[in-house]
Structure formats: structure tokens, C-alpha cells
Design an enzyme around this catalytic site. Sequence first.
Site, PDB file in Angstrom:
ATOM      1  N   THR A   1      -1.131  -4.267  -6.553  1.00 19.89           N
ATOM      2  CA  THR A   1      -0.915  -5.517  -7.090  1.00 19.89           C
ATOM      3  C   THR A   1      -1.337  -6.771  -6.525  1.00 19.89           C
ATOM      4  OG1 THR A   1       0.997  -4.612  -8.403  1.00 19.89           O
ATOM      5  CG2 THR A   1       0.789  -6.978  -8.670  1.00 19.89           C
TER       6      THR A   1
ATOM      7  N   GLY B   1       0.821  -1.183   0.051  1.00 22.98           N
ATOM      8  CA  GLY B   1       0.051  -0.023  -0.042  1.00 22.98           C
ATOM      9  C   GLY B   1       0.925   1.306  -0.104  1.00 22.98           C
TER      10      GLY B   1
ATOM     11  N   ASN C   1      11.892   6.036 -13.981  1.00 27.06           N
ATOM     12  CA  ASN C   1      13.118   5.921 -14.249  1.00 27.06           C
ATOM     13  C   ASN C   1      13.687   7.376 -14.356  1.00 27.06           C
ATOM     14  OD1 ASN C   1      13.199   3.181 -14.630  1.00 27.06           O
ATOM     15  ND2 ASN C   1      13.722   3.097 -16.756  1.00 27.06           N
ATOM     16  N   GLU C   2      12.635   8.306 -14.536  1.00 30.77           N
ATOM     17  CA  GLU C   2      13.178   9.842 -14.369  1.00 30.77           C
ATOM     18  C   GLU C   2      13.595  10.207 -12.962  1.00 30.77           C
ATOM     19  OE1 GLU C   2      10.374   8.534 -15.833  1.00 30.77           O
ATOM     20  OE2 GLU C   2      10.832   8.901 -18.118  1.00 30.77           O
TER      21      GLU C   2
ATOM     22  N   GLU D   1      13.241  -3.366  -3.629  1.00 36.18           N
ATOM     23  CA  GLU D   1      12.367  -3.671  -4.798  1.00 36.18           C
ATOM     24  C   GLU D   1      12.987  -3.204  -6.209  1.00 36.18           C
ATOM     25  OE1 GLU D   1       7.921  -2.216  -6.291  1.00 36.18           O
ATOM     26  OE2 GLU D   1       8.904  -1.081  -4.943  1.00 36.18           O
TER      27      GLU D   1
END
Length: 399
Positions: free
Chosen positions: A161, A127, A383-384, A244
Site C-alpha cells: 500500500t 513488505g 478473518n478466517e 495493525e
Amino acid sequence: MDLSYTDEELAFRDEVRAFMRDELPKEMSDKIRLGDELGKEGQEKWHAILNSKGWLAPNWPKKFGGAEWNAVQRHIFEEEAAAHHAPRIVPFGLSMLAPVLQKFGSKEQQDYWLPRILDGSDWWCQGYSEPGAGSDLASLKTRAVRDGDHYIVNGQKTWTTLGQHANMIFCLVRTDPDVKQQEGISFLLIDMNTPGIEVRPIILLDGTHEVNEVFFDDVKVPVENLVGEENKGWTYAKYLLTHERTNIAGVGFSQAGLNTVKRIARAEMAGGKPLMANPHFAARVAQVEIDLKAMATSNLRIISAAAAGGAPGVEASMLKVKGTIIRQEINDLARRAVGPYAMPFASEAIEGSNEALPDPHEAGPVAAQYFNNRKLSIFGGSNEIQRGIIAKVMMGGGQ
């Protein structure tokens, strides 16, 4: 760094291969190879098979019930698992929450929650993201107000997810709205069966149900489910995210995907030459293979250092950026290699026309994987954002 395997490591690789051959159910590997949904029952079955072998938690210390493998062993296992089309273990409890509990949790929390992660008693989901707080996670608004022996939680999480399967969720919540954003966040463990929680599905473009919205309406959470200190959750969140991001790199899965692309591209197609004879396509394959080998070496070095001293730092951001670019490039190459046979929902129109492929079934999951993996460069911190972290740290601005 010596990149050749020792005799002991070669023996371990043989052991892993034998395990995959003897213990991985064929119907399970076939589903993964063809891109079919494994489902909750299948995930739990593979979880139990690995746990019975003692291989479910390769990076956990032995004192917590883990295998405590070194970096090379983990690399070997991931490569072989991907090569044999083994399911990827749901990471939320094993690879994300568990490191946080092992470092910041109380003894009571470790003794209770960690065994339940291993034996499958709990299915965890994450969460973190909210409708207005994704890459800018510190702006989250879900509130938790202390009321005696409980916190009262109100708010919403999104892109959760596999939340439809979970009975537990670890959440970032705002416990002090009057301080700097990062300083007023706490880390709570919440039972999904608590009154006031509602899970709503988000159906993806391909019709699958992978992610969800989760709503909290006056949800009571025991104070003992607070991990670490109140208002220190941002520290724990960053620690979790480094694990992660390292996992997102997915070296083994990229290698398996690249092998599939090369196998298809080297086959003689009906009425023409192999696709690999096209210099432009061959050059793209060669470049991604070079990038993958370089990343695999970096991955080994980084997780080796992490095993000795805790979570990786900015290196996790580097792996996340490069790993997701490589996986998306491989997905694109696969889509180009099978051409129109990758079209979703068009099996009736092209039935029998993909028989020139080495395996006609290989075209099936290509489109779904291509579209689904566009998310890789967004989740876990876009990615930015990761490039900004890298620039800040490497230029001496701190982390």
C-alpha cells in the site's frame, strides 16, 4: 467500567474540536468527505500539522516524542477526527513500525528512525505479503543472505500500500531456509532507493493506484538495518500485527459512517417516505449501532489494558473481526441508502437526480468505499485466520 466522560475528558474533547475547527484545512476535509484522493502532498501536510501540535503519535511514550495519551483520549480524538472528516494518518511508520522499534530496536535505531517518522523525513511502507504468502505469511520466500556487512535480498512483495510514495520499507525476509518456517525469518529496514528495487503499480477496478508489487534483485542492505536478532523476525511480525489489527477496527470511522447513513435514511426522498420508515432497513441500522457501541466499549477496555502491559493478545483478533464486519455492514447500508446514485461512473446519466439527498455529493464515494473496504476482512490476517487464532487460544491451545 464508567462510560461517562470526566470533566477533564470533556475539556480535552473541546480542545480537539477547536483544533479540528481551526487547523484542519477545509479543502482537505472536503476531499475526505467526498471520497477524493488526498495525495502524497495532502497526507504530508496533515502529518506536519499534527506533529506541530504534538498530536501525531498519540500512543507513543513521551520519551520517544509521543503524546502518551490514555485510551479515552485516543478514543475521543479518533471520534472527533472522523466526525470532522480529517484524513487518516498513514499508519505504517507511526502505528506499525514504531512500536516494534520501541520494543525490539537498538538504541541507535530508535534514536535515528523514530524522529524521522515524526518529522516526515521517511515515508514507510510494509513488505509482508507475497504472491504465495498472504494469510499464510510464514511461507514467505523472499531471501536475505548475509554477505559481510550486508544482506543480499532477492524476492517479491505484493499489495504494498502506497509503496509508490515510500522511501523506506520494513520487510520480513527468510534468512534460514533449513528450519521451521517461523524460525527462519528476520525483520529488515530497506531503503527503497537502493539499486535493484523495482516498484510496479497494481491498478484497482476503480482505476486508482493504491497498491503495488515490489521486486528485489540482489539488493544490498546494511546489517545494522536488522531489527532485533536474526531469525527472530516472526516474533516482531506478530507484535506488529496486533497493533495493525487493533487499528483496523476503526471505531471512529465506523461511527462517522453510521451517522451519514442515518442522516440520509431519515431524509424524505422525492415521492416517498424516509428510508428509515422501512422496518427491515431500520432494524439493520439498529443492529449495527448496537454492535458498534459494544465494540467501542471493548476497544476502550483492550487498549487500556495494552497501555499498561504492551501489545494486546487475542483481543486484537476479536477487534479486527468484529470491526471489519461492522464497517462493511455500514458500507452496505450506505450503498442501499443512496440506491442507484451510488453507481460509479454514471454521473452523466443521473445528473441532478440525486438532489433529494441531504447532500447530493454524499453519493459520490459510496460505491468506491463499498468495494475498497471488502479488503478489510482480508488484510492484517484474514478473518478466517483470526477466528482460528481466537478458537485456539480460548480453547487452551496457546497463541
